[in-house]
Design a protein around this motif. Structure first.
Motif, PDB file in Angstrom:
ATOM      1  N   SER A   5       0.843  -1.199   0.000  1.00 48.46           N
ATOM      2  CA  SER A   5       0.000   0.000   0.000  1.00 48.46           C
ATOM      3  C   SER A   5       0.874   1.243   0.000  1.00 48.46           C
ATOM      4  O   SER A   5       1.787   1.365   0.820  1.00 48.46           O
ATOM      5  CB  SER A   5      -0.911   0.015   1.235  1.00 48.46           C
ATOM      6  N   PHE A  92      -6.984   1.411   1.770  1.00 50.71           N
ATOM      7  CA  PHE A  92      -5.903   2.309   2.172  1.00 50.71           C
ATOM      8  C   PHE A  92      -6.039   3.542   1.295  1.00 50.71           C
ATOM      9  O   PHE A  92      -5.425   3.640   0.236  1.00 50.71           O
ATOM     10  CB  PHE A  92      -4.569   1.591   1.955  1.00 50.71           C
ATOM     11  N   THR A 113      -7.661  -0.156   6.745  1.00 49.55           N
ATOM     12  CA  THR A 113      -6.361   0.148   7.354  1.00 49.55           C
ATOM     13  C   THR A 113      -6.186   1.645   7.541  1.00 49.55           C
ATOM     14  O   THR A 113      -5.755   2.104   8.601  1.00 49.55           O
ATOM     15  CB  THR A 113      -5.227  -0.408   6.475  1.00 49.55           C
TER      16      THR A 113
END
Length: 287
Positions: A5, A92, A113
């Motif tokens: 990410s 993300f 997240t």
């Protein structure tokens, strides 16, 4: 098989090559400006099971376009993020311009997240699985929009105590917060904040609150199983706090309070079975 990410809150993302496993690997790219290839070539730039791409301005086309080898790709540029996934998905994303995030998973789990908007709503729904949140915030009001949060899981719903970066887990909205598990438990280990509106939490199993919870209006916590307000929990509402363990003919639901409850008006506690106020608990209402 793991995820990669990348996120920038001010600028571009340039990619040469990112490769994750084709079985479970996910690539997430989130840029406030542009996403593009660097080192122009014809080789695959993104390789894995799936990718989620968001750019506040543009995702390059032509020579700077990203070549991909993916089973699925979710791509959004200069607009809100909305899609239905079929499997597990990790999010993300930092969305700009007050746009919203609206993600559903038909069969899998959702992991939030890192999710932020600039006043836009955030809605996550797992129709068959679980939801886990690390950090989620709608930011402040944008162009007269109050960012609302809606989380609904078929199974358990969890807010972590500590994020991957060491900060408290967070669910924050300027507008209403709605958190619902259809058939299971809810665990809120971090901070839950509605800066201007109310917080509604409804668990069809047990409900555990271990962090800080602050509402600009009411806090309403309901569960069919036991509600536990942990010793480190601190709940504050400008108006009222309602705690109701509904139970059923099959479930003897208790309310257990070990932490702090502070209501600007009224404080209501209702248990199907037992009401247990710990010796260190602090309960206050100021009406």
């Amino acid at each position: 098989g793991h995820s990669v990410s990348l996120l920038t809150t001010n600028g571009d993302i340039e990619v040469d090559s990112i490769e994750v496993g084709s079985g479970n690997g996910q690539i997430s790219l989130s840029a406030t400006a542009e996403i593009r290839e660097v080192g122009i070539d014809s080789e695959d730039d993104l390789v894995g099971k799936q990718a989620v791409l968001y750019a506040g301005e543009s995702i390059a086309t032509g020579a700077a376009k990203l070549e991909t080898k993916l089973n699925k790709k979710y791509e959004f540029k200069d607009k809100y993020v909305k899609f239905d996934a079929t499997d597990d998905i990790e999010l993300f994303l930092a969305v700009v311009h007050g746009d919203r995030i609206d993600v559903k998973s038909k069969y899998g789990n959702i992991v939030g997240t890192y999710l932020t908007t600039q006043g836009g709503d955030i809605r996550l729904e797992s129709k068959k699985g679980e939801i886990e949140v690390n950090y989620l915030s709608t930011g402040l009001k944008y162009a007269n929009k109050y960012g609302k949060v809606y989380l609904k899981a078929q199974k358990s719903l969890r807010l972590v105590e500590t994020t991957y970066g060491g900060a408290h887990g967070l669910i924050q909205g300027y507008g209403d917060l709605n958190i619902d598990s259809k058939y299971s438990d809810i665990y809120l280990g971090g901070d839950v904040i509605s800066s201007n509106k109310k917080i509604d939490v409804d668990a069809k199993g047990t409900l555990q609150v271990n962090g800080r919870m602050t509402a600009g209006y009411d806090i309403n916590l309901h569960a069919y199983g036991t509600i536990t307000i942990g010793a480190e929990a601190n709940l504050t509402a400008i108006k009222n706090i309602h705690l109701g363990a509904k139970g059923s003919k099959y479930v003897e639901a208790d309310v257990v309070v070990e932490g702090t409850l502070t209501a600007g008006r009224n404080l209501y506690l209702k248990a199907k079975s037992h009401l247990d106020i710990g010796s260190a608990a602090q309960l206050s209402s100021y009406k």
